[in-house]
Design an enzyme around this catalytic site. Structure first.
Site, PDB file in Angstrom:
ATOM      1  NE  ARG A 175       1.140   7.524  -0.701  1.00 50.96           N
ATOM      2  CZ  ARG A 175      -0.006   6.862  -0.611  1.00 50.96           C
ATOM      3  NH1 ARG A 175      -1.061   7.420  -0.054  1.00 50.96           N
ATOM      4  NH2 ARG A 175      -0.126   5.640  -1.098  1.00 50.96           N
ATOM      5  CB  CYS A 216      -2.351   1.145  12.755  1.00 51.99           C
ATOM      6  SG  CYS A 216      -3.568   1.576  11.495  1.00 51.99           S
ATOM      7  CB  THR A 243      -0.903   0.055   1.259  1.00 53.58           C
ATOM      8  OG1 THR A 243      -0.047   0.047   2.409  1.00 53.58           O
ATOM      9  CG2 THR A 243      -1.846  -1.120   1.307  1.00 53.58           C
ATOM     10  NE  ARG A 266      -7.590  -6.770   5.398  1.00 56.71           N
ATOM     11  CZ  ARG A 266      -7.018  -7.726   4.650  1.00 56.71           C
ATOM     12  NH1 ARG A 266      -6.977  -8.971   5.065  1.00 56.71           N
ATOM     13  NH2 ARG A 266      -6.515  -7.436   3.471  1.00 56.71           N
ATOM     14  CB  CYS A 310      -2.805   4.788  13.195  1.00 57.62           C
ATOM     15  SG  CYS A 310      -1.465   4.571  12.006  1.00 57.62           S
ATOM     16  CB  CYS A 318       0.509   1.862  10.476  1.00 57.88           C
ATOM     17  SG  CYS A 318      -0.721   1.926   9.176  1.00 57.88           S
ATOM     18  CB  CYS A 338      -1.720   5.160   8.372  1.00 51.64           C
ATOM     19  SG  CYS A 338      -3.362   4.589   8.794  1.00 51.64           S
TER      20      CYS A 338
HETATM   21 ZN   LIG Z   1      -2.494   3.132  10.314  1.00 53.14          ZN
END
Ligand SMILES: [Zn+2]
Length: 332
Positions: A45, A20, A12, A23, A50, A16, A47
């Site tokens: 980048r 977080c 992705t 999933r 979170c 995080c 999240c």
């Molecule tokens: Zn996150």
């Protein structure tokens, strides 16, 4: 573990904080970063869920709590309240505090009280009165020895200090001027000398690429604690502080320095014992050079290495200081 590390997810491109609620990604897609800057450098980048950039680092939260303790020496501070301030469980808070500062929250409070009491005594108050003023409930507490603690996190880093901020402070110690400098990881330099300007020049030579700033208690409470602890050891014979160290050198040098850390106070070994101790009995000269390259005076006890015939050998900070240190340690 929020504030200790962040993780990026390869598939992705997002990073995080550990807590977080998103999933849990597949382990093979996870990359770990010590901080958010490193994650961003690797093109991840943050999240949106979170918000990993909004967590203060562990060190900044602990430093805030340390400041709180320093400014409330005469209050009873419950561990659970301090831990809440740091957003941690009590036991985790206690462990991480010791790991970062080398002393427990309680020991910090006692040391602040002790400093206040010294100030009061210098101003002429009687001992008991000064003790009560400084926040000690009864004068007997003054004589409790500070506990020994663990807090070592030696790590290897490349030299130069590029892109780093190194804070330093200089104090008079029992054996000359003492300069101590620290990165966010721990003490990276402890130098002895007679002349403030020369110590500072040496520090700049060791870390030519780093931004070197004078420590202000505001920015670097831990450095003030550390230098006080080492100074108390040198000037007053209190136990040698186990400070978190930021060791930087070649793999061989670091092996030697770690070995030196294991030589107890009051003992001495020979250069050949050091070479043997790091698994390379032939490398006596290299072991001696590694001792000489130590930049953490006293903290990495290279003064405990002698020539095979018992002669003092060398000492970067002067043979007179080496003799004095060894004498002090034997007396104790
Ligand atoms: Zn996150």
């Amino acid at each position: 573990m929020d504030g200790v590390f962040v993780y990026g997810v390869v598939t992705t491109g997002i990073y995080c904080r550990p807590s977080c609620p998103a999933r849990t990604p597949k382990p093979e897609n996870v990359r770990y970063f010590a901080n958010t800057e490193l994650a961003r450098e690797a093109s991840y980048r943050p999240c949106k869920r979170c918000k990993p950039d909004q967590v203060g680092t562990e060190l900044s939260r602990l430093t805030e709590v340390a400041e709180h303790i320093r400014s409330h020496p005469d209050q009873r501070l419950a561990l659970s309240d301090l831990a809440r301030r740091a957003q941690m469980s009590s036991s985790h808070f206690q462990r991480r505090f010791v790991a970062h500062f080398g002393i427990s929250p309680r020991q910090l409070q006692e040391s602040v009280r002790m400093q206040r009491m010294k100030t009061a005594l210098r101003a002429g108050s009687a001992v008991t009165e000064a003790g009560l003023d400084a926040g000690f409930g009864s004068s007997s507490r003054l004589y409790e020895p500070p506990g020994r603690r663990l807090g070592m996190s030696p790590r290897a880093y490349s030299r130069g200090g590029k892109g780093e901020r190194i804070a330093y402070a200089i104090r008079h110690s029992g054996i000359g001027m003492l300069l101590m400098a620290a990165t966010s990881k721990g003490v990276c330099s402890a130098l002895l000398g007679e002349d403030e300007a020369m110590l500072l020049r040496q520090l700049r030579e060791e870390f030519p690429q780093a931004e070197i700033v004078l420590s202000q208690a505001q920015q670097s409470a831990q450095l003030d604690l550390w230098i006080d602890a080492l100074n108390a050891h040198l000037s007053e014979g209190s136990p040698s502080p186990d400070l978190p160290l930021d060791l930087r050198g070649t793999a061989f040098q670091i092996k030697v320095w770690r070995f030196l850390l294991g030589i107890p106070s009051g003992k001495a070994v020979s250069y050949s014992e050091v070479a043997a101790g790091v698994g390379n009995p032939q490398a006596v000269r290299a072991a001696a050079s590694a001792c000489a390259a130590n930049r953490l005076a006293v903290l990495v006890p290279c003064h405990r290495v002698l020539r095979a015939d018992g002669g003092l050998g060398g000492y970067r900070w002067g043979l007179e200081r080496k003799r004095t240190l060894l004498q002090l340690e034997r007396q104790r």
